[in-house]
Design a protein around this motif. Structure first.
Motif, short mmCIF file in Angstrom:
data_model
loop_
_atom_site.label_atom_id
_atom_site.label_comp_id
_atom_site.label_asym_id
_atom_site.label_seq_id
_atom_site.Cartn_x
_atom_site.Cartn_y
_atom_site.Cartn_z
N UNK A 54 -12.48 6.38 -8.44
CA UNK A 54 -12.24 4.94 -8.28
C UNK A 54 -10.92 4.65 -7.59
N UNK A 55 -10.65 5.35 -6.48
CA UNK A 55 -9.36 5.17 -5.82
C UNK A 55 -9.51 5.27 -4.30
N UNK A 56 -8.74 4.46 -3.60
CA UNK A 56 -8.63 4.55 -2.15
C UNK A 56 -7.15 4.54 -1.80
N UNK A 57 -6.74 5.53 -1.02
CA UNK A 57 -5.35 5.59 -0.55
C UNK A 57 -5.33 5.21 0.93
N UNK A 58 -4.44 4.32 1.30
CA UNK A 58 -4.39 3.78 2.65
C UNK A 58 -3.05 4.12 3.28
N UNK A 59 -3.10 4.67 4.49
CA UNK A 59 -1.85 5.04 5.19
C UNK A 59 -0.99 3.80 5.44
N UNK A 60 0.31 4.01 5.51
CA UNK A 60 1.24 2.93 5.84
C UNK A 60 1.15 2.67 7.34
N UNK A 61 1.63 1.51 7.80
CA UNK A 61 1.51 1.22 9.24
C UNK A 61 2.28 2.25 10.08
N UNK A 75 -11.93 -1.95 7.10
CA UNK A 75 -10.84 -2.89 7.36
C UNK A 75 -9.55 -2.14 7.69
N UNK A 76 -9.24 -1.12 6.89
CA UNK A 76 -7.99 -0.39 7.16
C UNK A 76 -8.08 0.34 8.50
N UNK A 77 -9.30 0.83 8.84
CA UNK A 77 -9.47 1.50 10.14
C UNK A 77 -9.22 0.51 11.28
N UNK A 78 -9.67 -0.74 11.11
CA UNK A 78 -9.44 -1.77 12.13
C UNK A 78 -7.94 -2.05 12.30
N UNK A 79 -7.17 -1.77 11.24
CA UNK A 79 -5.72 -1.93 11.30
C UNK A 79 -5.04 -0.62 11.74
N UNK A 80 -5.86 0.35 12.18
CA UNK A 80 -5.37 1.66 12.60
C UNK A 80 -4.64 2.37 11.47
#
Lengths: 186, 133
Positions: free
Chosen positions: B82-89, B67-72
């Motif tokens: 037990x962790x996922x870090x997601x880049x900011x837009x 999902x985050x990849x689809x949001x680039x």
């Protein structure tokens, strides 16, 4: 007005530096501002106008001359530019300086840093060490990654590890996202 | 439970499958602030079309990294921790660097009180990034 953004792990790390400071100081534990504004070292100053437009982008600048002997950067020329902007609306020559975007690796390094810091807070030092190391490999010249990790991995950010990084940074041509210190007063 | 790190940390119900963080689609807004609708991934009045909707799913669950990849927005998963870090837009940073619009942010002061850049709209400001290190 000044808004201080402390790129630090905890309030306790910041307090010794904010004694007597009257402007607001915010703590950026997740390095959010460093990612949104492509900040790769401190101190970095960004001028922002009344409409939240960036007037002068990321630049190395110091408020005092306590480290001038090491950096060669004097505080006064930059402070003079700020006064001229605030009083007269004068734009500095560097107003339109380009700031290079973060590379994909520099973004990934921020993610590994956050995973590492989270694991460290949870007491999982092994996971923390692995991700701090990966972050440093991905962004070896980014001080908000590699130097920020030093106090979190038991290294002295003013000791040997700092000088090793400093030498590598010099050899790489002093990469920085923004206006370098030599142009602080321009 | 998995910790999702963006500009803050939040814990969400999730299943770990290897290095995949799988969540019920109804928890996506809590995890990321976006939701999956027929027109794509949406937040407020913005929707991002999704080319390969099936690629977001493992069975009935959403693969959060897909999902985050689809949001680039790239992500880093550590299943063991037990962790996922997601880049900011990244478009907010590009807006800052190219259009010179200061990206909004909200951060706590030293007493834990949150402040937004918008509080100081109407004033000339110096953002001064510093650190103890």
């Amino acid at each position: 007005m000044v808004i201080g953004i402390a790129i630090d792990e905890s309030v306790d790390d910041v307090r010794p530096w904010t004694d007597g400071i009257e402007f607001p100081v915010l703590i950026d534990q997740q390095h959010t501002v460093s990612e949104l504004y492509a900040i790769s070292n401190v101190p970095t100053v960004i001028w922002i106008d009344e409409d939240n437009r960036i007037v002068r982008p990321n630049g190395v600048a110091f408020g005092t001359d306590t480290v001038t002997a090491f950096t060669g950067i004097e505080s006064k020329p930059h402070l003079d530019l700020i006064r001229d902007w605030v009083r007269n609306g004068a734009m500095p020559e560097t107003a339109n300086a380009a700031v290079e975007d973060l590379s994909d690796d520099e973004v990934l390094a921020r993610l590994h840093f956050r995973v590492a810091a989270h694991a460290r807070r949870a007491g999982d030092t092994e996971t923390a060490a692995k991700h701090f190391a990966r972050a440093g490999e991905l962004a070896p010249h980014d001080w908000t990654i590699r130097r920020a990790a030093m106090p979190l991995t038991g290294e002295d950010p003013f000791g040997e590890a700092f000088f090793v990084m400093y030498q590598e940074w010099e050899e790489a041509g002093r990469p920085y996202h923004g206006i370098p210190g030599e142009q602080a007063g321009v | 439970m998995v910790t999702v790190i963006t500009d803050a940390e939040r814990d969400v119900e999730a299943v770990l499958d290897g290095e995949h963080v799988l969540i019920d689609p109804t928890t996506l807004p809590d995890a990321l602030g976006w939701e999956l609708k027929p027109e794509g991934l949406c937040r407020e009045d913005v929707c991002v079309p999704v080319r390969d909707r099936a690629a977001l799913f493992v069975g009935e669950r959403l693969d959060l990294a897909a999902v985050t990849a689809a949001l680039h927005r790239p992500s880093v998963v550590d299943a063991g921790a037990g962790v996922i870090a997601v880049a900011l837009p990244s478009e907010e940073r590009r807006r800052a660097l190219h259009d010179r619009q200061a990206p909004p942010f909200t951060l706590p002061d030293l007493d834990g009180v949150p402040h937004s850049l918008d509080e100081w709209r109407g004033r000339k400001k110096l953002l001064f990034a510093f650190s103890s290190w």
